[in-house]
Every structure is written in structure tokens, then in C-alpha cells.
Design an enzyme around this catalytic site. Sequence first.
Site, PDB file in Angstrom:
ATOM      1  N   ASN A 127      18.363  62.196  37.265  1.00  0.00           N
ATOM      2  CA  ASN A 127      18.992  61.209  36.382  1.00  0.00           C
ATOM      3  C   ASN A 127      17.885  60.403  35.693  1.00  0.00           C
ATOM      4  O   ASN A 127      17.187  59.629  36.352  1.00  0.00           O
ATOM      5  CB  ASN A 127      19.890  60.295  37.229  1.00  0.00           C
ATOM      6  CG  ASN A 127      20.611  59.245  36.414  1.00  0.00           C
ATOM      7  OD1 ASN A 127      20.275  59.015  35.254  1.00  0.00           O
ATOM      8  ND2 ASN A 127      21.578  58.598  37.025  1.00  0.00           N
ATOM      9  N   CYS A 133      22.247  53.506  31.639  1.00  0.00           N
ATOM     10  CA  CYS A 133      22.432  54.954  31.445  1.00  0.00           C
ATOM     11  C   CYS A 133      23.298  55.282  30.229  1.00  0.00           C
ATOM     12  O   CYS A 133      23.338  56.429  29.787  1.00  0.00           O
ATOM     13  CB  CYS A 133      23.006  55.591  32.700  1.00  0.00           C
ATOM     14  SG  CYS A 133      21.978  55.347  34.147  1.00  0.00           S
ATOM     15  N   HIS A 175      25.973  62.219  30.249  1.00  0.00           N
ATOM     16  CA  HIS A 175      24.889  61.613  31.036  1.00  0.00           C
ATOM     17  C   HIS A 175      24.715  62.425  32.319  1.00  0.00           C
ATOM     18  O   HIS A 175      25.697  62.805  32.964  1.00  0.00           O
ATOM     19  CB  HIS A 175      25.239  60.165  31.370  1.00  0.00           C
ATOM     20  CG  HIS A 175      24.289  59.545  32.341  1.00  0.00           C
ATOM     21  ND1 HIS A 175      22.927  59.616  32.184  1.00  0.00           N
ATOM     22  CD2 HIS A 175      24.510  58.870  33.507  1.00  0.00           C
ATOM     23  CE1 HIS A 175      22.345  59.005  33.204  1.00  0.00           C
ATOM     24  NE2 HIS A 175      23.276  58.553  34.018  1.00  0.00           N
TER      25      HIS A 175
HETATM   26  N1  ACO Z   1      19.236  62.490  52.318  1.00  0.00           N
HETATM   27  C1  ACO Z   1      19.920  62.637  53.476  1.00  0.00           C
HETATM   28  N2  ACO Z   1      20.890  61.813  53.877  1.00  0.00           N
HETATM   29  C2  ACO Z   1      21.206  60.807  53.055  1.00  0.00           C
HETATM   30  C3  ACO Z   1      20.539  60.579  51.847  1.00  0.00           C
HETATM   31  C4  ACO Z   1      19.509  61.484  51.490  1.00  0.00           C
HETATM   32  N3  ACO Z   1      18.830  61.381  50.333  1.00  0.00           N
HETATM   33  N4  ACO Z   1      21.062  59.497  51.244  1.00  0.00           N
HETATM   34  C5  ACO Z   1      22.034  59.037  52.051  1.00  0.00           C
HETATM   35  N5  ACO Z   1      22.120  59.833  53.145  1.00  0.00           N
HETATM   36  C6  ACO Z   1      23.028  59.707  54.272  1.00  0.00           C
HETATM   37  C7  ACO Z   1      23.506  58.281  54.489  1.00  0.00           C
HETATM   38  O1  ACO Z   1      22.590  57.575  55.255  1.00  0.00           O
HETATM   39  C8  ACO Z   1      24.802  58.511  55.218  1.00  0.00           C
HETATM   40  O2  ACO Z   1      24.504  58.795  56.575  1.00  0.00           O
HETATM   41  P1  ACO Z   1      25.501  58.297  57.750  1.00  0.00           P
HETATM   42  O3  ACO Z   1      26.804  58.985  57.479  1.00  0.00           O
HETATM   43  O4  ACO Z   1      24.791  58.770  58.974  1.00  0.00           O
HETATM   44  O5  ACO Z   1      25.570  56.809  57.590  1.00  0.00           O
HETATM   45  C9  ACO Z   1      25.349  59.804  54.595  1.00  0.00           C
HETATM   46  O6  ACO Z   1      24.224  60.452  53.967  1.00  0.00           O
HETATM   47  C10 ACO Z   1      26.403  59.545  53.551  1.00  0.00           C
HETATM   48  O7  ACO Z   1      25.942  58.503  52.699  1.00  0.00           O
HETATM   49  P2  ACO Z   1      26.775  58.061  51.452  1.00  0.00           P
HETATM   50  O8  ACO Z   1      26.026  57.037  50.664  1.00  0.00           O
HETATM   51  O9  ACO Z   1      28.162  57.720  51.888  1.00  0.00           O
HETATM   52  O10 ACO Z   1      26.810  59.414  50.636  1.00  0.00           O
HETATM   53  P3  ACO Z   1      27.766  59.850  49.459  1.00  0.00           P
HETATM   54  O11 ACO Z   1      28.573  60.994  49.857  1.00  0.00           O
HETATM   55  O12 ACO Z   1      28.451  58.688  48.813  1.00  0.00           O
HETATM   56  O13 ACO Z   1      26.708  60.393  48.410  1.00  0.00           O
HETATM   57  C11 ACO Z   1      25.663  59.722  46.391  1.00  0.00           C
HETATM   58  C12 ACO Z   1      25.756  59.514  47.891  1.00  0.00           C
HETATM   59  C13 ACO Z   1      25.113  61.116  46.128  1.00  0.00           C
HETATM   60  C14 ACO Z   1      24.727  58.696  45.791  1.00  0.00           C
HETATM   61  C15 ACO Z   1      27.083  59.593  45.798  1.00  0.00           C
HETATM   62  O14 ACO Z   1      27.691  58.390  46.200  1.00  0.00           O
HETATM   63  C16 ACO Z   1      27.070  59.628  44.327  1.00  0.00           C
HETATM   64  O15 ACO Z   1      26.768  60.639  43.731  1.00  0.00           O
HETATM   65  N6  ACO Z   1      27.420  58.544  43.654  1.00  0.00           N
HETATM   66  C17 ACO Z   1      27.341  58.495  42.237  1.00  0.00           C
HETATM   67  C18 ACO Z   1      26.234  57.630  41.925  1.00  0.00           C
HETATM   68  C19 ACO Z   1      25.280  58.197  40.929  1.00  0.00           C
HETATM   69  O16 ACO Z   1      25.263  59.333  40.542  1.00  0.00           O
HETATM   70  N7  ACO Z   1      24.446  57.290  40.517  1.00  0.00           N
HETATM   71  C20 ACO Z   1      23.461  57.556  39.597  1.00  0.00           C
HETATM   72  C21 ACO Z   1      23.197  56.316  38.883  1.00  0.00           C
HETATM   73  S1  ACO Z   1      24.595  55.735  38.121  1.00  0.00           S
HETATM   74  C22 ACO Z   1      24.800  56.562  36.798  1.00  0.00           C
HETATM   75  O17 ACO Z   1      23.877  57.088  36.281  1.00  0.00           O
HETATM   76  C23 ACO Z   1      26.196  56.623  36.316  1.00  0.00           C
END
Ligand code: ACO
Length: 321
Positions: A278, A115, A248
Site C-alpha cells: 500500500n 490514500c 487504491h
Molecule cells: N504477522 C502475523 N500475525 C499478525 C500480524 C502479522 N504481520 N499482524 C497481526 N497479527 C496477528 C495479531 O496479533 C492477531 O493475533 P492474536 O489473534 O493472537 O491476537 C491476529 O494476527 C489477528 O489480528 P487482526 O488485527 O485481528 O487481523 P485481521 O484479520 O484484522 O487482519 C489486517 C489485519 C490485514 C490489517 C486487516 O484488518 C485489514 O486488512 N484491514 C484493512 C486495513 C488496510 O488495508 N489498511 C491499509 C491502510 S488503510 C487504506 O489504505 C484504506
Amino acid sequence: MRVFSRLAGVGSYLPGSPVDNNALVARGIETSDKWIVDRTGIRARHLAAPNETSSQMGREAALKALDMAGITAADLDLIIVATSTPDYVFPSTACILQGSLGNRGAAAFDVQAVCSGFVYALTIADKFIQSGSHRKALVVGAETFSRILDWRDRGTCVLFGDGAGAVVLEASEKPGILASALHADGSQAGILSVPGQVANGQVTGDPFLRMEGQAVFKYAVRVLTTVARECCETVGLTTDDIDWLVPHQANIRIIEATSRKMGLSMEKVVVTLDRHGNTSAASVPLALDEAVRDRRIRRGQKVLLEGVGGGFAWGALLFEF
Ligand code: ACO
């Protein structure tokens, strides 16, 4: 006299029609528009057609950038493509793009920094031009990330999209690119990866994107803030001097946290992830192209680009448009 590289043209391409969050639900992914919007800010993304490649999308973006720059592909002496989703293992996507654009003889190669790939590639092109060895460069970020997503993993598949963006850089007596800073930390390779490869006629390992979302989130906010300051300080500026930040496009919460730490109002931040998702190496040039074409970014303004992603790798580049 010092030679600078100046952005002479920008262009971008998005495949097909927008696929909104409800369309993913309709495809059977156990998610909701509310969950995706609340956690990421993403409302829709574009997905490449089954036979559409990164080089083809890159070509569309490149033609628009060349047109804006008022030159043809034959004028280029350097072509760099940033991608983690190349058409083939080899030749490079840059060489395939070169062939389809009808350029012969320019140096052409790919850059793999996920990225942050576009910021890496633009920095490399800038160094070539500053050295005096090259004068007209095409820098493309192009991705078909939909091919490396595990569509059964709702934690990742809702985040990404496909597309391409391009910039034409030309040697100039006036700036131009003012500063850049690149970094990586390979000890964090495991938090965001596609840990597979082609070997002995088969895919070995895991060919899908895997991510530790919260670790990525925290790392991204920290390094983006630090590298923005570092980049500005090398030319005696601060983030207050920035007219536009083009970050990004991974997650609106990463973008908001970073701009808050930099003391930059969100009014100065270009955001496209609500409509693009993304798109990895394509996200920065896609956002840049949009803001140039709708005349938010104007000649003479100072623009900071930022990238961060798998590696972990990150960087920033400051230019006067
Ligand atoms: N829809 C509904 N529920 C979901 C989904 C979805 N798409 N995905 C995960 N969940 C659920 C999980 O199963 C979990 O359920 P549980 O509590 O019953 O176990 C709950 O949501 C929380 O899951 P987490 O993974 O802890 O969610 P989090 O709050 O961390 O959010 C996310 C996830 C959005 C990916 C966040 O961690 C994030 O934004 N991270 C940054 C990563 C990013 O942006 N990456 C892009 C690529 S890297 C880059 O480009 C820099």
C-alpha cells in the site's frame, strides 16, 4: 464550448529493489509470508533509501509522464502533489518538485487526503482545467510511508511501501475526465491516523501510523462501492460500462469485496499491491501507469479510479482514456 481535461501522460517510480515478506522476517519482524499473503495479498514492497524524499520520487515519475505527454515542465501551469509524507512541514512538496523540475510560475500546492489523495488531487486539477483558468497540469502522488511506520507494530508495518506516480492533464475539447465524486467523514478520524505533530522543537503525540484494521476494512468496502456507483450515475453510466477499475491498493480482500459488490469481474481490475504494498496516495497512479504502459488500458476505454483512507476520506473519478 465545454473544456474537458484529458490524460496526456502517465509515469511512475519505485525506489530500490523489491523487499519481499521473507526479507521482513529476516529483519526481525514477527510475521510470515503466509500470514501477510493470506490476509492482504501483499508479497513485496519497495522502500525508499534513507535520504530519498517524496519530491525526488515524484520528480522521476513526473519526468516520465511529461515525456509521454510530449511537453516539458516549463509548459505546466499547475502542479499538485498528493502526499501525507511531505519532504518538510513547508514549503509544500509541490513547490520543491516545481523547483527541481525547473518550472517557474505555475500554481503549486499539496493535497492531504491520505490514500484518497491522488483522486482528490486529480479532481481538483480537473476543476481548474474545466474552469478555463489552467491548461496543463501535473498531478503527482508520492509517498515515503516507510518513515511513519512503527516497525515494531507487525499489524501495520507489513502493509505499506514507498513510491510515486504522476499524470499530465491537458485541456481538450473531447473527454477526458467524465465525472468525479469526493467525500469524507471526520468522525472516523481515529481509525487510521498518525496522531503526532512537530511543536516547540519536538515531536509531540505519536509520530507513527495507527490503525484499527477491521474498522478500516468494513468502512472501505462500503464507501468504495457507493462512490463508484455515484460517480458513474452522474453521467448516466453504470459500473457495467467500465473497462477498467484502478482501485487504491490496500488489501486484495478489500479490492475483491468491492469489485464483487460492483458486479465487476476481477479481470477488469488492475492489481499491483502484490508487488507494491500500500503506497497510499501513490498507489492509484502507480497502478494506472503500469496498466497503460503494458497496454491493458487503451485510448477510448473507460477507467474508474478509486481512493480511500485516513480522514476518513474517499473518492472516485471516471475518465475516458
Ligand atoms: N504477522 C502475523 N500475525 C499478525 C500480524 C502479522 N504481520 N499482524 C497481526 N497479527 C496477528 C495479531 O496479533 C492477531 O493475533 P492474536 O489473534 O493472537 O491476537 C491476529 O494476527 C489477528 O489480528 P487482526 O488485527 O485481528 O487481523 P485481521 O484479520 O484484522 O487482519 C489486517 C489485519 C490485514 C490489517 C486487516 O484488518 C485489514 O486488512 N484491514 C484493512 C486495513 C488496510 O488495508 N489498511 C491499509 C491502510 S488503510 C487504506 O489504505 C484504506
